[in-house]
Design a protein around this motif. Sequence first.
Motif, short mmCIF file in Angstrom:
data_model
loop_
_atom_site.label_atom_id
_atom_site.label_comp_id
_atom_site.label_asym_id
_atom_site.label_seq_id
_atom_site.Cartn_x
_atom_site.Cartn_y
_atom_site.Cartn_z
N HIS A 189 -16.07 10.35 -18.83
CA HIS A 189 -15.23 11.02 -17.82
C HIS A 189 -15.93 11.11 -16.47
CE1 HIS A 189 -11.93 12.21 -20.39
NE2 HIS A 189 -12.79 12.62 -21.31
N GLY A 190 -17.01 10.34 -16.28
CA GLY A 190 -17.75 10.45 -15.01
C GLY A 190 -18.52 11.76 -14.90
N ASN A 191 -18.76 12.42 -16.01
CA ASN A 191 -19.45 13.72 -16.00
C ASN A 191 -20.89 13.60 -15.49
OD1 ASN A 191 -17.19 14.93 -17.19
ND2 ASN A 191 -17.93 14.59 -19.27
N THR A 192 -21.59 12.63 -16.03
CA THR A 192 -23.01 12.48 -15.67
C THR A 192 -23.14 12.02 -14.22
OG1 THR A 192 -23.36 11.88 -17.97
CG2 THR A 192 -25.21 11.55 -16.48
N GLU A 193 -22.14 11.29 -13.75
CA GLU A 193 -22.18 10.86 -12.35
C GLU A 193 -22.17 12.06 -11.40
OE1 GLU A 193 -18.99 8.22 -10.76
OE2 GLU A 193 -20.77 7.16 -10.05
N GLY A 230 -25.51 11.43 -30.57
CA GLY A 230 -26.82 12.07 -30.62
C GLY A 230 -27.91 11.48 -29.74
N TYR A 233 -24.17 10.05 -26.63
CA TYR A 233 -23.30 9.31 -27.53
C TYR A 233 -23.95 9.24 -28.91
CZ TYR A 233 -20.68 8.37 -23.44
OH TYR A 233 -19.93 8.57 -22.32
N GLY A 252 -24.30 10.26 -20.46
CA GLY A 252 -23.71 11.15 -21.44
C GLY A 252 -24.43 10.94 -22.77
N HIS A 290 -29.78 18.01 -33.23
CA HIS A 290 -29.10 17.36 -32.10
C HIS A 290 -30.08 17.36 -30.93
CE1 HIS A 290 -25.43 17.09 -29.25
NE2 HIS A 290 -25.42 16.01 -29.98
N GLY A 314 -20.50 18.62 -20.75
CA GLY A 314 -19.56 17.75 -20.06
C GLY A 314 -18.26 17.64 -20.85
N PHE A 315 -17.15 17.56 -20.13
CA PHE A 315 -15.83 17.44 -20.76
C PHE A 315 -15.86 16.30 -21.78
CE2 PHE A 315 -11.21 15.99 -20.11
CZ PHE A 315 -10.74 16.89 -21.06
N ASP A 316 -15.35 16.60 -22.98
CA ASP A 316 -15.47 15.67 -24.11
C ASP A 316 -14.14 15.59 -24.84
OD1 ASP A 316 -16.24 14.29 -26.38
OD2 ASP A 316 -17.56 15.86 -27.16
N GLY A 357 -21.07 17.08 -24.98
CA GLY A 357 -20.06 18.03 -25.44
C GLY A 357 -20.71 19.24 -26.09
N LEU A 358 -21.76 18.98 -26.81
CA LEU A 358 -22.45 20.04 -27.56
C LEU A 358 -23.84 20.27 -26.99
CD1 LEU A 358 -21.50 18.74 -31.12
CD2 LEU A 358 -20.32 20.51 -29.79
N VAL A 380 -25.81 6.02 -16.39
CA VAL A 380 -24.61 5.44 -16.99
C VAL A 380 -23.65 6.60 -17.16
CG1 VAL A 380 -23.66 4.24 -19.00
CG2 VAL A 380 -26.03 3.87 -18.38
N THR A 388 -25.29 14.81 -19.85
CA THR A 388 -24.19 15.75 -20.10
C THR A 388 -23.75 15.48 -21.53
OG1 THR A 388 -22.46 14.25 -19.32
CG2 THR A 388 -23.41 15.75 -17.69
C1 LIG Z 1 -17.99 7.85 -28.35
C2 LIG Z 1 -18.49 9.22 -27.94
C3 LIG Z 1 -19.53 9.81 -28.66
C4 LIG Z 1 -20.02 11.08 -28.28
N1 LIG Z 1 -21.04 11.64 -29.01
C5 LIG Z 1 -21.50 12.87 -28.66
C6 LIG Z 1 -22.57 13.48 -29.38
O1 LIG Z 1 -23.12 12.92 -30.33
N2 LIG Z 1 -22.96 14.71 -28.99
C7 LIG Z 1 -22.40 15.38 -27.94
O2 LIG Z 1 -22.81 16.52 -27.65
N3 LIG Z 1 -21.40 14.82 -27.21
C8 LIG Z 1 -20.95 13.59 -27.55
N4 LIG Z 1 -19.94 13.01 -26.80
C9 LIG Z 1 -19.46 13.71 -25.58
C10 LIG Z 1 -20.13 13.18 -24.31
O3 LIG Z 1 -21.54 13.25 -24.40
C11 LIG Z 1 -19.71 13.99 -23.08
O4 LIG Z 1 -18.31 13.94 -22.90
C12 LIG Z 1 -20.42 13.49 -21.82
O5 LIG Z 1 -20.30 14.46 -20.79
C13 LIG Z 1 -19.90 12.15 -21.33
O6 LIG Z 1 -20.58 11.79 -20.16
P1 LIG Z 1 -20.01 10.70 -19.12
O7 LIG Z 1 -18.64 11.15 -18.69
O8 LIG Z 1 -21.00 10.73 -18.00
O9 LIG Z 1 -20.03 9.38 -19.85
C14 LIG Z 1 -19.45 11.75 -27.16
C15 LIG Z 1 -18.41 11.14 -26.44
C16 LIG Z 1 -17.93 9.89 -26.81
C17 LIG Z 1 -16.82 9.25 -26.01
#
Ligand SMILES: Cc1cc2nc3c(=O)[nH]c(=O)nc-3n(C[C@H](O)[C@H](O)[C@H](O)COP(=O)(O)O)c2cc1C
Length: 157
Positions: free
Chosen positions: A13-17, A57, A55, A53, A93, A118-120, A85-86, A9, A83
Amino acid sequence: MGRSLLIYVSVHHGNTEKVAKAIAVALEADSLRLPEVDVHMIRRYDLIGFGSGIYFGKHHRTLLDFVDGLPVLREKKAFVFSTSGLRRMRFVHDFSKPLLARLERRGFDIVGEFSCRGFDTFGATMLVGGIQRGRPDERDLDRAASFARTLKDHNDR
Ligand SMILES: Cc1cc2nc3c(=O)[nH]c(=O)nc-3n(C[C@H](O)[C@H](O)[C@H](O)COP(=O)(O)O)c2cc1C
């Protein structure tokens, strides 16, 4: 060699893709994005990678629910990827834990875990224009590919 499948999934931002694609090439795996996965298809594969990604935690709710909906499967290997942010931090975490626990409950033999930034732009990170801009980058994708090659060796045995 056993057949491999990726189920992922990637909604923010399509990071995991991007990571899924790098892994799929190196592993010569098929890949499917949820919800386009038929549960019965899984039976045809020996090694399955689950990724999203992070979400709040954990891996994305859709992925966790999908695993909960699987039958108990025997003799299947699994790995997880993400992927976020942290970075991962033990206890505070430890984001792969909920997905790993579900996969174990479904009888999977866990053979690996990959994670990168991943970009967040969620919430307050937006105030600074987001964090981890440009990630995953080439280096992350190279790491993902070498992780996949290790799995391939494992699966070939
Ligand atoms: C609603 C939301 C909640 C998130 N919660 C976390 C989190 O708890 N910890 C973290 O490290 N990053 C968190 N992020 C950042 C995403 O994990 C990160 O941008 C990820 O690369 C998204 O992957 P995707 O583009 O494949 O969906 C969150 C982002 C969103 C939009």
